[in-house]
Design an enzyme around this catalytic site. Structure first.
Site, PDB file in Angstrom:
ATOM      1  N   GLY A  38       0.814  -1.210   0.000  1.00 48.39           N
ATOM      2  CA  GLY A  38       0.000   0.000   0.000  1.00 48.39           C
ATOM      3  C   GLY A  38       0.847   1.260   0.000  1.00 48.39           C
ATOM      4  N   PHE A  39       0.177   2.385   0.044  1.00 48.39           N
ATOM      5  CA  PHE A  39       0.841   3.690   0.014  1.00 48.39           C
ATOM      6  C   PHE A  39       1.837   3.827   1.174  1.00 48.39           C
ATOM      7  CE2 PHE A  39      -0.003   8.275   1.476  1.00 48.39           C
ATOM      8  CZ  PHE A  39       1.117   8.773   0.823  1.00 48.39           C
ATOM      9  N   VAL A  90      -4.185 -11.140   6.465  1.00 51.13           N
ATOM     10  CA  VAL A  90      -3.912 -11.298   7.891  1.00 51.13           C
ATOM     11  C   VAL A  90      -5.173 -11.540   8.712  1.00 51.13           C
ATOM     12  CG1 VAL A  90      -1.808  -9.925   7.761  1.00 51.13           C
ATOM     13  CG2 VAL A  90      -3.967  -8.805   8.360  1.00 51.13           C
ATOM     14  N   SER A 143      -5.043  -2.321   5.963  1.00 45.96           N
ATOM     15  CA  SER A 143      -6.447  -1.937   6.076  1.00 45.96           C
ATOM     16  C   SER A 143      -6.818  -1.056   4.897  1.00 45.96           C
ATOM     17  CB  SER A 143      -6.719  -1.148   7.361  1.00 45.96           C
ATOM     18  OG  SER A 143      -8.067  -0.691   7.397  1.00 45.96           O
ATOM     19  N   GLY A 164      -1.179 -11.970  18.524  1.00 43.47           N
ATOM     20  CA  GLY A 164      -0.782 -13.317  18.943  1.00 43.47           C
ATOM     21  C   GLY A 164       0.594 -13.689  18.417  1.00 43.47           C
ATOM     22  N   TYR A 215     -14.824   1.626   9.374  1.00 41.95           N
ATOM     23  CA  TYR A 215     -13.412   2.001   9.472  1.00 41.95           C
ATOM     24  C   TYR A 215     -13.110   2.596  10.846  1.00 41.95           C
ATOM     25  CZ  TYR A 215      -8.954   4.247   8.232  1.00 41.95           C
ATOM     26  OH  TYR A 215      -7.638   4.643   8.180  1.00 41.95           O
TER      27      TYR A 215
END
Length: 327
Positions: A12-13, A59, A77, A104, A147
């Site tokens: 991503g960015f 994930v 995200s 975890g 979000y």
């Protein structure tokens, strides 16, 4: 072997710029992304390097990484209104299940863990500028809640792992950020404005243009993230540029930057759109010795140069309108 770090959302960015920074610092970097919004073009220059590896993985499912890990940065995200309104369930899952899985893993590896939170935890703020102690004004069932609440949950479970398990954790609250590698069609204000200007279209503002944002150039943001990760502070820290500007003035800056002569046109404000957004960065200044160095003028010029190099087909993908709650 040197320090080893897992960066999720690596394509991503922000994730790709973080991969660049930690590779340059000599870390063994493990990038992970399911490419739902990321793009391998952002990190393909790293593939030939011995200290970079990449895994295409979601994930939200069980995460396994062989070998030691010293740090985990969870930056996976959807982060733009167009994305998280289109894929709301995935957005909630990566913020909840994904964060739980990675916490975890951090516990198992005894790794320091950082989450990318957001200024959206403040919602439409009643306090201005927003300090970390402000609890926010968020609609928990509105269209943006997938979000906003995912990020608020991320902070809560991260702090729970810190207090209950003694895990080393860091929480960075990221304010509006811009720079090269921003996605072309994610609805953010800056690529939308530049795309409209380059195509000779009028610039679209939602609301009357009096709402404010404060834009931080990506290199400054990465430096702040790096300093926070290396600090010993476990509570949230705002990282952003406090230089606030109205959408009207920002649109005028883009018109001046691009040398075009478009008009500004107005549309109704989306639901729950924050009217003001400006970070209080006292903690970052005090604890990290950090503040943004790159002026908006310089940052916009660099970003505009990036977009000018796009092919015409890529330029046509630039969003023609945007949601004004943007980065």
């Amino acid at each position: 072997m040197g320090k080893r770090i897992l960066i999720t959302g690596a394509a991503g960015f922000l994730g790709s710029h973080l991969c660049d920074r930690f590779v340059a610092e000599g870390y063994q970097v493990v990038g992970m992304d399911n490419l739902i919004t990321g793009d391998l073009k952002n990190i393909e220059h790293l593939f030939p390097l011995k200290n970079f590896e990449f895994y295409n993985h979601d994930v939200s499912n069980y995460v396994h990484v062989a070998g030691k890990l010293d740090y985990i940065l969870h930056f996976a995200s959807p982060a733009s209104p167009i994305d998280y309104l289109k894929i709301p369930i995935q957005t909630l899952k990566v913020g909840s299940l994904g964060t739980h899985n990675l916490l975890g893993l951090a516990k198992e590896k005894k790794a320091r863990f950082m989450i990318a939170s957001t200024s959206e935890v403040y919602g439409d703020p009643t306090v201005h500028p927003q300090p970390e102690e402000y609890w926010g004004n968020v609609n928990p069932v509105g269209p943006r809640s997938v979000y906003d609440e995912a990020k608020r949950f991320q902070e809560a479970i991260t702090m729970a792992y810190h207090t209950f398990h003694g895990l080393e954790t860091r929480i960075v609250r990221i304010f509006n950020t811009y720079g090269p590698r921003m996605r072309l069609n994610d609805g953010r204000v800056l690529p939308a404005f530049i795309g409209q200007a380059l195509r000779g279209e009028d610039l679209t503002i939602f609301g009357d243009g009096s709402q404010t944002r404060a834009f931080c150039y990506v290199d400054d943001l990465v430096e702040g993230i790096y300093r926070l990760l290396m600090s010993d502070y476990a509570h949230p820290v705002n990282i952003g540029n406090p230089n606030e500007i109205t959408m009207n003035d920002f649109a005028k800056e883009i018109i001046k930057l691009t040398g075009t002569s478009q008009k500004i046109v107005y549309h109704p404000l989306p639901q729950d759109d924050p009217k003001q957004r400006q970070p209080n960065i006292t903690k970052a200044r005090t604890l990290l010795g950090w503040e943004p160095k790159i002026t908006r003028k310089v940052g916009l010029e660099r970003t505009y140069d990036y977009f000018k190099k796009l092919s015409q087909s890529e330029l046509n993908k630039l969003p023609r309108e945007f949601e004004s709650k943007t980065s």
